[in-house]
Design a protein around this motif. Structure first.
Motif, mmCIF file in Angstrom:
data_model
loop_
_atom_site.group_PDB
_atom_site.id
_atom_site.type_symbol
_atom_site.label_atom_id
_atom_site.label_comp_id
_atom_site.label_asym_id
_atom_site.label_seq_id
_atom_site.Cartn_x
_atom_site.Cartn_y
_atom_site.Cartn_z
ATOM 1 N N ARG A 1 34.085 36.861 59.312
ATOM 2 C CA ARG A 1 35.374 37.131 58.670
ATOM 3 C C ARG A 1 35.795 35.993 57.742
ATOM 4 O O ARG A 1 36.973 35.651 57.634
ATOM 5 C CB ARG A 1 36.488 37.364 59.704
ATOM 6 N N VAL A 2 34.833 35.423 57.044
ATOM 7 C CA VAL A 2 35.148 34.377 56.068
ATOM 8 C C VAL A 2 33.991 34.259 55.081
ATOM 9 O O VAL A 2 32.830 34.416 55.462
ATOM 10 C CB VAL A 2 35.399 33.013 56.748
ATOM 11 N N GLY A 3 34.316 34.010 53.817
ATOM 12 C CA GLY A 3 33.252 33.805 52.840
ATOM 13 C C GLY A 3 33.707 33.993 51.413
ATOM 14 O O GLY A 3 34.720 34.648 51.135
ATOM 15 N N ARG A 4 32.963 33.381 50.526
ATOM 16 C CA ARG A 4 33.173 33.526 49.087
ATOM 17 C C ARG A 4 31.822 33.766 48.429
ATOM 18 O O ARG A 4 30.833 33.089 48.740
ATOM 19 C CB ARG A 4 33.795 32.268 48.477
ATOM 20 N N ILE A 5 31.781 34.734 47.512
ATOM 21 C CA ILE A 5 30.576 34.980 46.717
ATOM 22 C C ILE A 5 30.981 34.914 45.250
ATOM 23 O O ILE A 5 31.914 35.599 44.817
ATOM 24 C CB ILE A 5 29.952 36.350 47.033
ATOM 25 N N VAL A 6 30.291 34.069 44.504
ATOM 26 C CA VAL A 6 30.590 33.881 43.080
ATOM 27 C C VAL A 6 29.424 34.399 42.249
ATOM 28 O O VAL A 6 28.264 34.056 42.509
ATOM 29 C CB VAL A 6 30.847 32.396 42.752
ATOM 30 N N PHE A 7 29.739 35.220 41.273
ATOM 31 C CA PHE A 7 28.739 35.709 40.325
ATOM 32 C C PHE A 7 29.016 35.081 38.961
ATOM 33 O O PHE A 7 30.152 35.085 38.493
ATOM 34 C CB PHE A 7 28.807 37.229 40.190
ATOM 35 N N LEU B 1 31.412 45.551 45.427
ATOM 36 C CA LEU B 1 31.237 44.704 46.605
ATOM 37 C C LEU B 1 32.581 44.190 47.122
ATOM 38 O O LEU B 1 32.811 44.157 48.332
ATOM 39 C CB LEU B 1 30.322 43.531 46.264
ATOM 40 N N GLN B 2 33.474 43.817 46.206
ATOM 41 C CA GLN B 2 34.785 43.317 46.646
ATOM 42 C C GLN B 2 35.545 44.376 47.437
ATOM 43 O O GLN B 2 36.197 44.071 48.437
ATOM 44 C CB GLN B 2 35.613 42.871 45.436
ATOM 45 N N MET B 3 35.450 45.626 47.016
ATOM 46 C CA MET B 3 36.128 46.699 47.728
ATOM 47 C C MET B 3 35.564 46.858 49.145
ATOM 48 O O MET B 3 36.298 47.168 50.091
ATOM 49 C CB MET B 3 35.996 48.017 46.950
ATOM 50 N N GLU B 4 34.269 46.624 49.296
ATOM 51 C CA GLU B 4 33.641 46.743 50.618
ATOM 52 C C GLU B 4 34.004 45.587 51.551
ATOM 53 O O GLU B 4 34.203 45.793 52.753
ATOM 54 C CB GLU B 4 32.113 46.795 50.463
ATOM 55 N N VAL B 5 34.066 44.370 51.014
ATOM 56 C CA VAL B 5 34.156 43.195 51.894
ATOM 57 C C VAL B 5 35.568 42.615 52.039
ATOM 58 O O VAL B 5 35.791 41.773 52.908
ATOM 59 C CB VAL B 5 33.198 42.072 51.417
ATOM 60 N N LYS B 6 36.509 43.067 51.229
ATOM 61 C CA LYS B 6 37.870 42.511 51.323
ATOM 62 C C LYS B 6 38.481 42.654 52.713
ATOM 63 O O LYS B 6 39.138 41.729 53.207
ATOM 64 C CB LYS B 6 38.770 43.171 50.268
ATOM 65 N N PRO B 7 38.285 43.786 53.412
ATOM 66 C CA PRO B 7 38.840 43.898 54.771
ATOM 67 C C PRO B 7 38.279 42.865 55.745
ATOM 68 O O PRO B 7 38.861 42.638 56.811
ATOM 69 C CB PRO B 7 38.440 45.325 55.202
ATOM 70 N N TYR B 8 37.160 42.238 55.389
ATOM 71 C CA TYR B 8 36.536 41.234 56.254
ATOM 72 C C TYR B 8 36.893 39.804 55.819
ATOM 73 O O TYR B 8 36.255 38.846 56.264
ATOM 74 C CB TYR B 8 35.012 41.411 56.238
ATOM 75 N N ASN B 9 37.878 39.689 54.937
ATOM 76 C CA ASN B 9 38.319 38.375 54.460
ATOM 77 C C ASN B 9 37.227 37.652 53.663
ATOM 78 O O ASN B 9 37.136 36.425 53.662
ATOM 79 C CB ASN B 9 38.795 37.489 55.619
ATOM 80 N N VAL B 10 36.384 38.433 53.006
ATOM 81 C CA VAL B 10 35.361 37.878 52.119
ATOM 82 C C VAL B 10 35.788 38.212 50.692
ATOM 83 O O VAL B 10 36.112 39.375 50.398
ATOM 84 C CB VAL B 10 33.968 38.464 52.413
ATOM 85 N N TYR B 11 35.783 37.206 49.816
ATOM 86 C CA TYR B 11 36.290 37.412 48.460
ATOM 87 C C TYR B 11 35.221 37.100 47.420
ATOM 88 O O TYR B 11 34.436 36.158 47.569
ATOM 89 C CB TYR B 11 37.546 36.573 48.223
ATOM 90 N N VAL B 12 35.229 37.921 46.379
ATOM 91 C CA VAL B 12 34.244 37.832 45.307
ATOM 92 C C VAL B 12 34.917 37.300 44.043
ATOM 93 O O VAL B 12 36.037 37.702 43.715
ATOM 94 C CB VAL B 12 33.631 39.220 45.023
#
Length: 333
Positions: A165-171, A201-212
């Motif tokens: 429930r934490v993370g950042r992915i940068v493209f 991807l942001q729409m999929e992972v936002k509920p898990y507190n992961v931000y793109v």
């Protein structure tokens, strides 16, 4: 009287949105002790991002193809440590070729430095040329490196990020990934694809507190940019010269800042801000105020963009007239 009441209500509404905005914004990611993986981290923007994160106390995994340049980058980054516990790990692999290799590399990094808190996808390359002059294999190569080279590392870290429930992915996209320009028929599509991937991807992972975060740097003074200029068509070079060149340090600082905050868009300078507002479409926003700014400025920026497009068309027309006049073949810069 009605106008006064309407104006007062509007001001009150905007103030309310400003007050509520922090409530929906993501909590900033703490970099001290965090594990940051940077692909394409041996030079250019990637190396500068690694340095910026290291300065803030992060542990770094550098991933790139050239082992010699990786070790050189490691030495440069280590000069910026803020404590003796920090580590810079180097792993040589081509992130665009074999997913299983990329997955193994990420596992190795996590075994040594812990789960990945932030992934920075910087591996990429640019080739410019007129559509009919670019080899078909170049289209395939750019899509592989610029697109799949971001898909594979992201796919390898996403499960753990969602579990924690934490993370950042940068493209790392490009301003050429926001507007198609002369000479970039191979490059632009590979960078446009990044935005589509990031939005989904942001729409999929936002509920898990992961931000793109998608970064759209302008022309930046890097080894890759110098190499690209060797074969850049005259029209492309003249269009590029209508804006200033940024330093990789400038770009890196902004990207790291936006990634920490969980901002979806990361742009540099006034041109970058205008392009991001113009091309936001259905992109997610990090705050209500960001959405309001886009709504308010889009019309004005569209008007300004028409002047830019007109000037680009004039550059291309002048080049064509000059070639016709002197009977010369197409030339590169």
């Amino acid at each position: 009287m009605l106008l006064l009441i309407a104006g007062t209500c509007l001001v009150a509404f905007v103030l309310l949105l400003y007050m509520l905005s922090p409530l929906i914004s993501p909590k900033p990611l703490a970099l001290p002790g965090a594990h940051v993986v940077v692909t394409g981290g041996s030079s250019g923007i990637g190396k500068c991002i690694a340095i910026e994160c290291y300065k803030q106390g992060a542990f770094i995994t550098l991933v790139a193809r050239n082992e010699e340049r990786l070790l050189q980058a490691k030495k440069e980054i280590e000069k910026h440590s803020i404590n003796d516990k920090q580590v810079v790990l180097c792993i040589s692999v081509d992130v665009s070729q074999d997913y299983s290799q990329v997955e193994n590399v990420i596992k190795q990094a996590q075994e040594k430095l812990g789960p990945v808190d932030m992934l920075i996808n910087c591996a990429g390359m640019s080739v410019s040329g007129k559509f009919e002059d670019v080899e078909v294999s170049t289209f395939e190569k750019l899509m592989s490196i610029n697109y799949l080279g971001s898909v594979y590392p992201s796919r390898a870290v996403i499960t753990t990020m969602k579990e924690r429930r934490v993370g950042r992915i940068v493209f790392l996209s490009s301003q050429a990934g926001q507007v198609g320009l002369f000479g970039y028929t191979a490059y632009s599509p590979s960078k446009f694809a990044i935005k589509g991937l990031a939005e989904a991807l942001q729409m999929e992972v936002k509920p898990y507190n992961v931000y793109v975060t998608v970064a759209y740097p302008p022309d930046t003074d890097t080894p890759g940019f110098a190499e690209e200029n060797k074969t850049k068509p005259l029209e492309t070079r003249l269009i590029s010269e209508t804006t200033s060149i940024c330093t990789p340090e400038q770009v890196a600082k902004q990207i790291v800042k936006d990634a920490i905050q969980g901002n979806f868009n990361s742009s540099i300078g006034s041109d970058g801000y205008m392009l991001s507002s113009l091309t936001c479409g259905m992109s997610p926003v990090t705050s209500i105020t960001e959405g309001l700014q886009q709504v308010v400025t889009m019309g004005l920026f569209r008007m300004i963009s028409l002047f830019y497009l007109g000037s680009f068309d004039n550059i291309i027309r002048r080049c064509m007239i000059e070639r016709t006049k002197y009977g010369t073949a197409d030339k590169t810069a």
